[in-house]
Design a protein around this motif. Structure first.
Motif, PDB file in Angstrom:
ATOM      1  N   PHE A 180      91.912 100.421  -5.931  1.00  0.00           N
ATOM      2  CA  PHE A 180      92.103 100.578  -4.487  1.00  0.00           C
ATOM      3  C   PHE A 180      90.801 100.985  -3.813  1.00  0.00           C
ATOM      4  O   PHE A 180      90.061 101.826  -4.307  1.00  0.00           O
ATOM      5  CB  PHE A 180      93.195 101.604  -4.201  1.00  0.00           C
ATOM      6  N   ASP A 181      90.547 100.375  -2.672  1.00  0.00           N
ATOM      7  CA  ASP A 181      89.276 100.580  -1.976  1.00  0.00           C
ATOM      8  C   ASP A 181      89.332 101.654  -0.905  1.00  0.00           C
ATOM      9  O   ASP A 181      88.328 102.317  -0.638  1.00  0.00           O
ATOM     10  CB  ASP A 181      88.833  99.264  -1.313  1.00  0.00           C
ATOM     11  N   TYR A 182      90.469 101.813  -0.261  1.00  0.00           N
ATOM     12  CA  TYR A 182      90.579 102.713   0.883  1.00  0.00           C
ATOM     13  C   TYR A 182      91.677 103.736   0.632  1.00  0.00           C
ATOM     14  O   TYR A 182      92.784 103.399   0.219  1.00  0.00           O
ATOM     15  CB  TYR A 182      90.880 101.921   2.160  1.00  0.00           C
ATOM     16  N   TRP A 183      91.332 104.995   0.949  1.00  0.00           N
ATOM     17  CA  TRP A 183      92.242 106.111   0.691  1.00  0.00           C
ATOM     18  C   TRP A 183      92.314 107.018   1.913  1.00  0.00           C
ATOM     19  O   TRP A 183      91.337 107.181   2.643  1.00  0.00           O
ATOM     20  CB  TRP A 183      91.739 106.947  -0.483  1.00  0.00           C
ATOM     21  N   GLY A 184      93.474 107.645   2.070  1.00  0.00           N
ATOM     22  CA  GLY A 184      93.591 108.719   3.032  1.00  0.00           C
ATOM     23  C   GLY A 184      93.133 110.028   2.408  1.00  0.00           C
ATOM     24  O   GLY A 184      92.754 110.079   1.237  1.00  0.00           O
ATOM     25  N   GLN A 185      93.223 111.103   3.193  1.00  0.00           N
ATOM     26  CA  GLN A 185      92.748 112.411   2.720  1.00  0.00           C
ATOM     27  C   GLN A 185      93.824 113.165   1.938  1.00  0.00           C
ATOM     28  O   GLN A 185      93.531 114.165   1.288  1.00  0.00           O
ATOM     29  CB  GLN A 185      92.285 113.267   3.912  1.00  0.00           C
ATOM     30  N   GLY A 186      95.062 112.692   2.027  1.00  0.00           N
ATOM     31  CA  GLY A 186      96.150 113.313   1.283  1.00  0.00           C
ATOM     32  C   GLY A 186      96.943 114.308   2.103  1.00  0.00           C
ATOM     33  O   GLY A 186      96.448 114.897   3.063  1.00  0.00           O
ATOM     34  N   THR A 238      95.060 101.379   0.190  1.00  0.00           N
ATOM     35  CA  THR A 238      95.206  99.939   0.312  1.00  0.00           C
ATOM     36  C   THR A 238      94.091  99.244  -0.451  1.00  0.00           C
ATOM     37  O   THR A 238      92.973  99.759  -0.557  1.00  0.00           O
ATOM     38  CB  THR A 238      95.219  99.488   1.782  1.00  0.00           C
ATOM     39  N   ASN A 239      94.425  98.097  -1.013  1.00  0.00           N
ATOM     40  CA  ASN A 239      93.440  97.313  -1.751  1.00  0.00           C
ATOM     41  C   ASN A 239      93.264  95.942  -1.130  1.00  0.00           C
ATOM     42  O   ASN A 239      92.773  95.022  -1.777  1.00  0.00           O
ATOM     43  CB  ASN A 239      93.848  97.170  -3.217  1.00  0.00           C
ATOM     44  N   GLY A 240      93.691  95.796   0.134  1.00  0.00           N
ATOM     45  CA  GLY A 240      93.486  94.531   0.815  1.00  0.00           C
ATOM     46  C   GLY A 240      94.531  93.504   0.439  1.00  0.00           C
ATOM     47  O   GLY A 240      95.669  93.829   0.132  1.00  0.00           O
ATOM     48  N   ILE A 241      94.127  92.251   0.449  1.00  0.00           N
ATOM     49  CA  ILE A 241      95.049  91.170   0.133  1.00  0.00           C
ATOM     50  C   ILE A 241      95.050  90.930  -1.374  1.00  0.00           C
ATOM     51  O   ILE A 241      94.271  91.521  -2.109  1.00  0.00           O
ATOM     52  CB  ILE A 241      94.669  89.886   0.876  1.00  0.00           C
ATOM     53  N   GLY A 242      95.944  90.065  -1.838  1.00  0.00           N
ATOM     54  CA  GLY A 242      95.971  89.738  -3.255  1.00  0.00           C
ATOM     55  C   GLY A 242      97.168  90.331  -3.945  1.00  0.00           C
ATOM     56  O   GLY A 242      98.207  90.574  -3.345  1.00  0.00           O
ATOM     57  N   ASN A 279      98.314  94.679   1.333  1.00  0.00           N
ATOM     58  CA  ASN A 279      99.238  95.429   0.494  1.00  0.00           C
ATOM     59  C   ASN A 279      98.820  96.895   0.503  1.00  0.00           C
ATOM     60  O   ASN A 279      97.640  97.212   0.738  1.00  0.00           O
ATOM     61  CB  ASN A 279      99.197  94.913  -0.941  1.00  0.00           C
ATOM     62  N   ALA A 280      99.772  97.790   0.248  1.00  0.00           N
ATOM     63  CA  ALA A 280      99.441  99.217   0.300  1.00  0.00           C
ATOM     64  C   ALA A 280     100.323  99.981  -0.666  1.00  0.00           C
ATOM     65  O   ALA A 280     101.335  99.453  -1.158  1.00  0.00           O
ATOM     66  CB  ALA A 280      99.606  99.740   1.726  1.00  0.00           C
ATOM     67  N   ALA A 281      99.947 101.220  -0.912  1.00  0.00           N
ATOM     68  CA  ALA A 281     100.663 101.997  -1.918  1.00  0.00           C
ATOM     69  C   ALA A 281     100.562 103.491  -1.629  1.00  0.00           C
ATOM     70  O   ALA A 281      99.716 103.938  -0.861  1.00  0.00           O
ATOM     71  CB  ALA A 281     100.093 101.702  -3.301  1.00  0.00           C
TER      72      ALA A 281
END
Length: 124
Positions: free
Chosen positions: A111-117, A98-102, A33-35
């Motif tokens: 959320f565990d992973y982020w872009g730089q914006g 993104t926070n992976g599955i679930g 999943n992602a946001a």
């Protein structure tokens, strides 16, 4: 490990449109999943939109509902945010995450992973 890179930001007049992209490294993103989030100067980072790993469900903040559309192309391991009818209050740095599955999440600290914006500026 997932790396995310946003692009597509810029300066646009009120009422205009922009399309943001979030390119991911690694095919595992296609299962996650992602946001999109955004952060304006002096404000907390806020939820904008989320999408399930297979794209069959989407979720939006009330402030962007009907104007923004989140989508993804898992073959390209890329997520998008189409932003229409932009307003000056949409001005912010936009991040994909993104926070992976679930379950779908809406809080930044989940959320565990982020872009730089990527900067989006809407002029009045």
């Amino acid at each position: 490990q997932v790396q995310l890179v946003e692009s597509g930001g810029g300066l646009v007049q009120a009422g205009g449109s922009l399309r943001l992209s979030c390119a991911a490294s690694g095919r595992t993103f296609s299962s996650y999943n992602a946001a999109w989030f955004r952060q304006a100067p002096g404000k907390d980072r806020e939820f904008v939109a989320a999408i399930r790993w297979n794209g069959d469900s989407t979720y939006y903040a009330d402030s962007v509902k009907g104007r923004f559309t989140i989508s993804r192309d898992n073959a390209k391991i890329t997520m998008y945010l189409q932003m229409n009818s932009l307003k000056p209050e949409d001005t912010a740095i936009y991040y994909c995450a993104t926070n992976g599955i679930g379950l779908i999440r809406r809080k930044p600290d989940e959320f565990d992973y982020w872009g730089q914006g990527t900067q989006v500026t809407v002029s009045s």
